[in-house]
Enzyme design. Structure first.
Site, PDB file in Angstrom:
ATOM      1  N   HIS A   4     -43.127-118.342  21.448  1.00  0.00           N
ATOM      2  CA  HIS A   4     -43.543-119.001  22.681  1.00  0.00           C
ATOM      3  C   HIS A   4     -42.903-120.374  22.830  1.00  0.00           C
ATOM      4  CE1 HIS A   4     -47.172-116.439  24.017  1.00  0.00           C
ATOM      5  NE2 HIS A   4     -46.340-115.702  23.293  1.00  0.00           N
ATOM      6  N   HIS A  64     -43.844-106.748  18.480  1.00  0.00           N
ATOM      7  CA  HIS A  64     -45.147-106.094  18.365  1.00  0.00           C
ATOM      8  C   HIS A  64     -45.222-105.144  17.172  1.00  0.00           C
ATOM      9  CE1 HIS A  64     -45.968-106.936  22.907  1.00  0.00           C
ATOM     10  NE2 HIS A  64     -46.004-108.025  22.146  1.00  0.00           N
TER      11      HIS A  64
END
Length: 724
Positions: free
Chosen positions: A99, A267
């Protein structure tokens, strides 16, 4: 006159609101005034390290192996105040690094991990960054230990990279060298929305057409890094989400294969958190109380359990073994049918229709329990969209290829804004030239610079041609992601050679001359372009009565078409350049605002911007040879006439059209000059006028020339990382 507050009676000793953002400011009173703040940010006053501190030199003395060993130990040292999922902080650190880097966007090169901007508002309080404040606090012992030799920006990205390595990924490499900033970046436009997660419609012409997203934005909603994990505007529809993923990731410089690899690889580890009531969470860091000490989203119901955390609201892991980098994401996604369900926090997520108990991941806190895995709408897009599905099938057929593709994509994600690899520092920095790094071969330094300069002087090229070609080549530099600039002479390659702003017909003429001179002198075309611009500036200074030598350092190389990603260079095209009084079209923002944006990307101060505009005008370097702003009777001389005549009250300024003005003699009414908004803002804006008045003074002719030469040299050498 207002009396001071009476503190004896409990009155406040300072003006209410004056020390917080709620207080009135100059811009609040006059919102249409030109705001120069972006040219003043990150100056030495904000930096506690002092002017003599050079982080890029300091980090070279860091014990790199010791830092990595300490990081590996930290990843598995679960803290009671913020327990790790399955006893491993890998997923959290990967998300922190991701992020931090993922805010990068290609359009203007802003965002990204460089500077550690995620430590400050608004990023530190974005909904998508919930609980990353905890990750930074977990890293504090390492930052404290290694101090000035390790920036927050480097540490944040390193944490995610080491986490991947610790969970089994062979990474592509890592470079140190990111310098910290010390207050929020004010130059980054994150969108016009006034609330977090406002509907996407506000930043699209048509939300059903992802390519209509407002430039330079990339994320689909305010407060998100990429796309909404629940679907477009929170409505699940994997095929629609796939189109938004494709557009968003392309705006972040990723192709479809890189996008699929990042989605799957991201993921493969960790989990999403939504096992509780999101409404009970405390305020974000910037709104939290003093007692929270900069941490937000307090969760009174977590009770020391990792599995009770609430972040996105989505709950669960993607794979059966979330602390291992493997093919588990594909096995889970393609090995089951999925249906929409609600998480405990009420978020939309996909869960398997039928799954064996032994195939489920363990509870993040209790190894005696197993929990359902889940997929976001973005994950389902990898299965349901034909293009992404085909890429995933290719990955599943060749796990090694997937791992290599992901490792390279992760490296690109976390290093995209660092510039070329000659800026890389540390033993793990890869040596391979990657096309997205805009590689440039080394240039020659062994030729005779004076003979090359003499050859340019005898070439027949005009002062205007010399100066404008050098400027147009160098002005592409962006300090936001260290791209562009004169090195490489990419102005002679597609797409730059055809940009309207570069006046292709004139450019082709000049480049043909330089190509011949390069063969004759042994100098690169890139060096000749800059040397020619320097010569033009020296000629202009001499015409004004000043003998100066513009500093020149040889060694620029000439990039080839094979070294140039045309598509990624398209966003560097100037839509406006106030330094040359050029505007490609009429835009919502004013030309003077676009001048500020370009000046900030080029790393210029307000003073440098002022002196360059004034000098470029009197040298006659306007786009297309227009006379706007050329406030002088002797164009071609590097005089102070632009400032002298701009501030002369014998003149009167009157609008001539929507974007141009006449400067008339106040006594006779005769039109002496014409101007644009960019020209007149240096007289109308109080800050810029203060600078203009300095150069209009009778005693500052020499100062103007010297200041211009210094600013010009800064622009020409902005991408010369070998000179640092």
């Amino acid at each position: 006159m207002t009396k001071p507050s009476d503190t004896s009676g409990g009155g406040c000793p300072v003006m209410h609101g004056a020390l917080t953002e709620s207080g009135d400011t100059v811009m609040a009173w006059w919102p249409k005034a030109l705001n120069l703040d972006i040219l003043h940010q990150h100056d030495t006053k904000t930096n506690p390290m002092g002017e003599d501190f050079d982080y890029r030199e300091e980090v070279k003395s860091l014990d790199f192996e010791a830092v990595k060993e300490d990081m590996r130990a930290l990843l598995k040292d679960s803290q009671e105040w913020w327990p790790a999922d399955w006893g491993h902080y890998g997923g959290l650190m990967i998300r922190l690094a991701w992020h931090s880097a993922g805010s990068y966007r290609l359009a203007d090169g802003r965002g990204g991990a460089g500077g550690g901007n995620i430590r400050f508002a608004p990023l530190n309080s974005w909904p998508d960054n919930a609980s990353l404040d905890k990750a930074r606090r977990l890293l504090w012992p390492l930052k404290k230990k290694y101090g000035n030799k390790l920036s927050w920006a480097d540490l944040i990205v390193l944490s995610g990279t080491i986490a991947y390595e610790d969970m089994g990924l062979k990474t592509f490499g890592f470079s140190f060298g990111r310098e910290d900033i010390w207050h929020p970046e004010k130059d980054v436009y994150w969108g016009a929305e006034k609330e977090w997660l406002a509907p996407s419609d506000e930043r699209y012409g048509d939300v059903g057409k992802p390519d209509t997203m407002e430039n330079p934005l990339a994320a689909v909603q305010m407060g998100l890094i990429y796309v909404n994990p629940e679907g477009v505007n929170g409505t699940p529809d994997p095929l629609k989400t796939a189109q938004h993923i494709r557009e968003t990731f392309s705006r972040m410089a990723m192709n479809d294969e890189e996008t699929a690899a990042l989605t799957a690889g991201g993921h493969t580890v960790g989990k999403a958190h939504g096992n509780g009531d999101a409404e009970t969470l405390g305020a974000e860091p910037e709104a939290a109380g003093l007692e929270d000490q900069g941490m937000g989203w307090s969760n009174a119901n977590q009770n020391g359990l990792a599995s009770k955390a609430v972040t996105s609201g989505i709950e669960g892991a993607w794979t059966a073994e979330p602390t291992k980098f493997d093919m588990g994401f594909f096995e889970m996604l393609f090995g089951h049918e999925w249906e929409l369900r609600k998480s405990p926090a009420g978020a939309q997520q996909w869960e398997p229709v039928d799954i064996k108990e032994e195939d489920k991941p363990l509870d993040a806190s209790d190894p005696t329990k197993r929990r359902n895995p889940m997929m976001t709408d973005a994950d389902m897009a990898m299965k349901m969209d034909p293009g992404f599905n085909a890429i995933c099938q290719k990955f599943m057929a060749d796990p090694k290829y997937f791992e290599e593709t992901f490792a390279r994509a992760w490296f690109k994600l976390t290093h995209r804004d660092m510039g070329p690899n000659q800026r890389y520092i540390g033993p793990d920095a890869p040596k391979e030239d990657l096309i997205w790094q805009d590689p440039v071969p080394a240039g020659s330094t062994g030729y005779d610079v004076e003979k090359a300069k003499e050859a340019i002087a005898n070439s027949g090229l005009s002062l205007t041609e010399l100066v404008t070609t050098a400027w147009d080549s160098a002005r592409t530099f962006r300090g936001s992601d260290m791209r562009g600039g004169a090195n490489g002479a990419r102005i002679r390659l597609a797409p730059q050679k055809d940009w309207v702003a570069n006046e292709p017909e004139q450019l082709a003429k000049v480049l043909a001359v330089y190509e011949g001179l390069s063969a004759e002198t042994g100098a690169s075309i890139a060096d000749l372009i800059v040397l020619g611009g320097n010569l033009g500036v020296e000629q202009a200074a001499k015409a004004a009565g000043y003998d100066v030598t513009v500093p020149f350092a040889p060694g620029r190389g000439d990039a080839s078409a094979e070294m140039t990603d045309e598509e990624s260079f398209a966003p560097l095209e100037p839509n406006a350049d106030g330094f040359r009084n050029f505007t490609k079209a009429e835009f919502v923002v004013t030309p003077e605002e676009m001048l500020l944006d370009r000046a900030q990307l080029m790393g210029l101060t307000a003073k440098e911007m002022t002196v360059l505009v004034g000098g470029m005008r009197v040298m006659g370097t306007n786009y297309g040879g227009t006379g706007h702003g050329v406030f002088t009777d002797k164009p071609g001389a590097l005089s102070t006439d632009f400032f002298v005549n701009l501030t002369d009250m014998a003149n009167k300024w009157e609008p001539a059209s929507k974007s141009t003005y006449n400067i008339n003699d106040r006594a006779t009414g005769e039109t002496k000059w014409t101007a644009t908004r960019v020209d007149l803002v240096f007289g109308s804006n109080s800050v810029l006028r203060a600078y203009a008045e300095v150069y209009a003074q009778d005693d500052n002719g020499a100062k103007f020339v010297n200041d211009f030469v210094a600013a010009w040299t800064k622009v020409m050498n902005a991408d010369r990382y070998d000179l640092a």
